[in-house]
Enzyme design. Structure first.
Site, short mmCIF file in Angstrom:
data_model
loop_
_atom_site.label_atom_id
_atom_site.label_comp_id
_atom_site.label_asym_id
_atom_site.label_seq_id
_atom_site.Cartn_x
_atom_site.Cartn_y
_atom_site.Cartn_z
N TYR A 112 0.99 -1.37 -0.12
CA TYR A 112 -0.07 -0.08 0.06
C TYR A 112 0.83 1.11 -0.02
O TYR A 112 1.91 1.37 0.48
CB TYR A 112 -0.65 0.26 1.31
N ARG A 134 -4.88 8.47 -8.40
CA ARG A 134 -3.89 7.33 -7.92
C ARG A 134 -4.40 6.31 -8.62
O ARG A 134 -5.72 6.16 -9.45
CB ARG A 134 -3.87 7.20 -6.45
N TYR A 139 -7.37 -9.99 0.61
CA TYR A 139 -8.11 -8.99 0.38
C TYR A 139 -8.48 -8.59 -1.20
O TYR A 139 -9.37 -8.06 -1.50
CB TYR A 139 -7.37 -7.70 1.09
N LYS A 140 -7.39 -8.97 -1.94
CA LYS A 140 -7.46 -8.78 -3.36
C LYS A 140 -8.18 -9.88 -4.04
O LYS A 140 -8.31 -10.01 -5.20
CB LYS A 140 -6.26 -8.54 -4.08
N ASN A 154 -5.50 1.96 -8.31
CA ASN A 154 -5.38 1.01 -7.25
C ASN A 154 -6.00 -0.40 -8.02
O ASN A 154 -6.14 -0.36 -9.31
CB ASN A 154 -6.82 1.08 -6.35
#
Lengths: 350, 323
Positions: free
Chosen positions: A39, A225, A318-319, A227
């Site tokens: 992150y 940004r 989480y992904k 993600n």
């Protein structure tokens, strides 16, 4: 590029006819600027950058535009709560409509036109065959509320955040292409509340820093940004509301079909201050690419293998990679000859 | 005159196209963009930062926009002449002429309308009326329920204009007639869902905030704008550790202005001690930090670890900042 043939006729559900042209592959916003991932707030000014890239225009319009809008309409037909706006956010909706119309008309004159005569506005959207005259700030002259109207003509999800009490509040949005989060659930929450489920980042102080930055985003100085996550099939609507429709897709992935089924899902997120309402908009624009297409760019094939192989387990969970990760690593390893990769996210020049 | 500076925020070049004497001490300036392009849209309560080269000193002063929100042909600000101030308002009043060019920032709004309100109660003192001029135009356009209470020195031109525009929605109180805003009565007689907005001199602002708190108003329904003009004081020096330079701060200059004049880019928004954007870490000091901001808490002021260089000063042997 200027003709309407540019736009694909494709689907993001059922038979999944979605496809990327070679040009779309080369301009894909590959999110990893080095061979590993952790992150970071990784914000930069959202200024025009690299002609042809997804960073060139304020609100990128690509070959998937028309079909994506058709998919959005289908989602809304089944579940109108994907688009919600609390009563005090009406002005923010008009702000948003004005921002998108003026930017698109200026940046894509071959597709969009805006003619303003005082409050009488005429909006022409050629790809979607719309030619509509309405009165600015008069809701009764639009077929939907101002936010819904412009969002049915704009790729990407938009969260509209009210700013007050030194926090941001998710008080409106159009969310139909989300990576497993729900507007209906988050509506009315503040920034810390809706980020509650994200692992590790709270402890790292990332959200405190991000909130401080966002509260000070200024008009005329948007930020952006990238993600990312991964999705099985080129499915835009991976919402909790429709989990029953897509949750089991991952069980279909195997060593033979992983390159075709698994997609890297990248969000180009940007942040804009709106003038009248002082709200912050948070466009989350989703780009999808299959692993087999991704691997046609040698640098990305090598790097993506290293990133996924070395990803911390919490992040892999989480992904959404818990089950499919071994297949992804095995598949991508054939594209990694161990040679170094160049800095930055862009494909090497040929 | 266009000046160089380390500030990276985008600026708009404007020409002074009209100057109106509103009262004996207030002038209204109209700025028109030099390139003829539409100006960025703004909402009621927004301000712009005006850059002016006043002798040796590059000043950047925030002024509320008083023109009609939504208008993009020009921006208007109203400036009260402060004969005892640092010179920014004197420069605007005495030096600036029609035809001069300036740089202004994009609009910033730290005092916007809260559209959750069912009614908007606006309380202004003197030149504190400026943010409300644009706000009321906007509220009127939206057919929103609002009420203005303005106290002013005398019967200035603003009052005439406001009476004409808003009639019964405005109540006006003249200091020279010993009229006082009946604050208790006003704050205790509002329907649920009312939001109050205050702008004016510090004493008045604190009076309204205190009275609202005592009357049980939730803090979320109370909005205020309190920009301080940076106070003057004795000259001093500040060491910037990251930039490895020493900067002299003049008696009529703010620390932020001195840092900018030295070519060091420093963040800011309000330049009036309210928003927190210019917060800077104090590495060490030997002397007294003269805090003047409303952003840091009393504990933070006492800790000696942070300072807001837009309005705060220093007195003593040595001050080292992380900048």
């Amino acid at each position: 590029m200027t003709t309407l043939d540019f736009f694909h006729d494709e689907t993001f559900r059922d038979d999944f006819t979605y496809w990327n042209s070679p040009e779309a592959i080369r301009r894909f916003p590959f999110p990893f600027n080095e061979d590993k991932y952790m992150y970071s707030v990784n914000l930069e000014p959202h200024v025009a950058f690299k002609p042809g890239s997804v960073f060139e225009k304020s609100f990128d319009v690509d070959e998937h535009y028309v079909s994506e809008m058709r998919d959005r309409a289908l989602v809304l037909q089944e579940d109108p709560l994907r688009c919600q706006s609390l009563p005090h956010m009406n002005m923010a909706g008009w702000d948003l409509l004005e921002l998108i119309m003026t930017k698109k008309a200026a940046e894509y004159p071959e597709w969009f036109e805006l003619h303003q005569d005082g409050d009488r506005w005429r909006w022409v959207n050629r790809p979607l065959d719309i030619d509509h005259t309405f009165t600015f700030l008069d809701n009764t002259t639009l077929p939907y509320g101002p936010m819904e109207y412009i969002m049915r003509q704009t790729q990407g999800d938009y969260a509209i955040l009210d700013q007050r009490d030194n926090n941001l509040w998710m008080d409106a949005g159009m969310i139909t292409t989300q990576a497993d989060w729900s507007l209906d659930f988050d509506l009315g929450m503040n920034f810390m509340e809706w980020h509650g489920p994200v692992p590790l980042a709270h402890e790292m102080g990332i959200f405190d820093r991000a909130l401080k930055f966002l509260l000070n985003v200024r008009q005329g100085q948007p930020a952006r940004r990238l993600n990312w996550t991964m999705t099985v099939n080129p499915r835009l609507d991976t919402s909790p509301e429709r989990y029953a429709k897509w949750g089991t897709d991952r069980m279909e992935v195997n060593a033979d079909n992983v390159g075709q089924l698994m997609h890297l899902r990248v969000e180009l997120q940007s942040f804009w201050r709106l003038p009248r309402s002082n709200a912050l908009i948070f466009p989350i624009r989703c780009y999808l690419i299959s692993l087999q297409d991704l691997a046609t760019i040698p640098k990305w094939g090598r790097r993506f293998h290293r990133v996924i192989r070395d990803l911390p387990d919490e992040l892999a969970d989480y992904k959404g990679l818990t089950i499919t990760r071994p297949y992804v690593i095995e598949y991508m390893s054939q594209f990694d000859d161990g040679t170094p990769t160049s800095p930055g996210i862009f494909a090497d020049e040929e | 005159m266009i000046t160089k500076s380390a500030d990276k925020t985008p600026k708009i070049e404007v020409e002074v196209t009209h100057i109106q004497q509103v009262s004996d001490i207030i002038k209204r300036f109209t700025f028109t963009p030099v390139d003829g392009a539409p100006l960025p849209v703004f909402g009621g309560g927004a301000h712009i930062v005006v850059e002016m080269l006043d002798g040796e000193i590059l000043r950047r002063n925030p002024y509320s926009l008083v023109s009609k929100p939504g208008s993009t042909e020009n921006y208007q600000i109203s400036v009260r002449r402060d004969d005892a101030g640092r010179g920014g308002s004197l420069y605007m009043h005495n030096t600036l002429n029609v035809g001069d060019r300036l740089l202004v920032s994009h609009p910033v709004n730290l005092f916007h309308i809260d559209r959750r309100a069912r009614k908007h109660l606006l309380i202004a003192g003197g030149i504190g009326i400026t943010p409300f001029l644009a706000m009321m135009a906007e509220l009127e356009d939206e057919s929103a329920n609002f009420e203005l209470h303005l106290s002013a020195r005398t019967d200035g031109a603003f009052l005439d204009e406001l009476r004409g525009l808003y009639g019964s929605k405005g109540s006006f109180y003249r200091d020279d007639h010993n009229e006082v805003i009946p604050l208790n009565e006003i704050l205790t007689g509002q329907p649920l869902g009312t939001h109050v907005y205050v702008c004016g001199p510090t004493g008045m602002l604190e009076w309204v905030l205190r009275t609202a708190e005592e009357a049980g108003w939730p803090s979320q329904n109370v909005h205020y704008e309190r920009f301080l003009a940076p106070p003057t004081g004795l000259p001093y020096e500040v060491n910037l550790a990251t930039s490895a330079i020493t900067v002299k701060v003049g008696g009529h200059q703010s620390m932020l202005e001195a840092i900018e004049a030295a070519g060091v880019d420093a963040p800011y928004l309000c330049r009036g001690g309210a928003c927190g954007q210019c917060e800077t870490r104090v590495v060490s000091y030997d002397g007294e930090l003269l805090h003047n901001d409303h952003f840091l808490t009393e504990e933070e002021h006492a800790s000696g670890t942070k300072i807001m260089p837009c309005v705060s000063r220093f007195q003593g042997r040595e001050l080292v900042l992380e900048r």
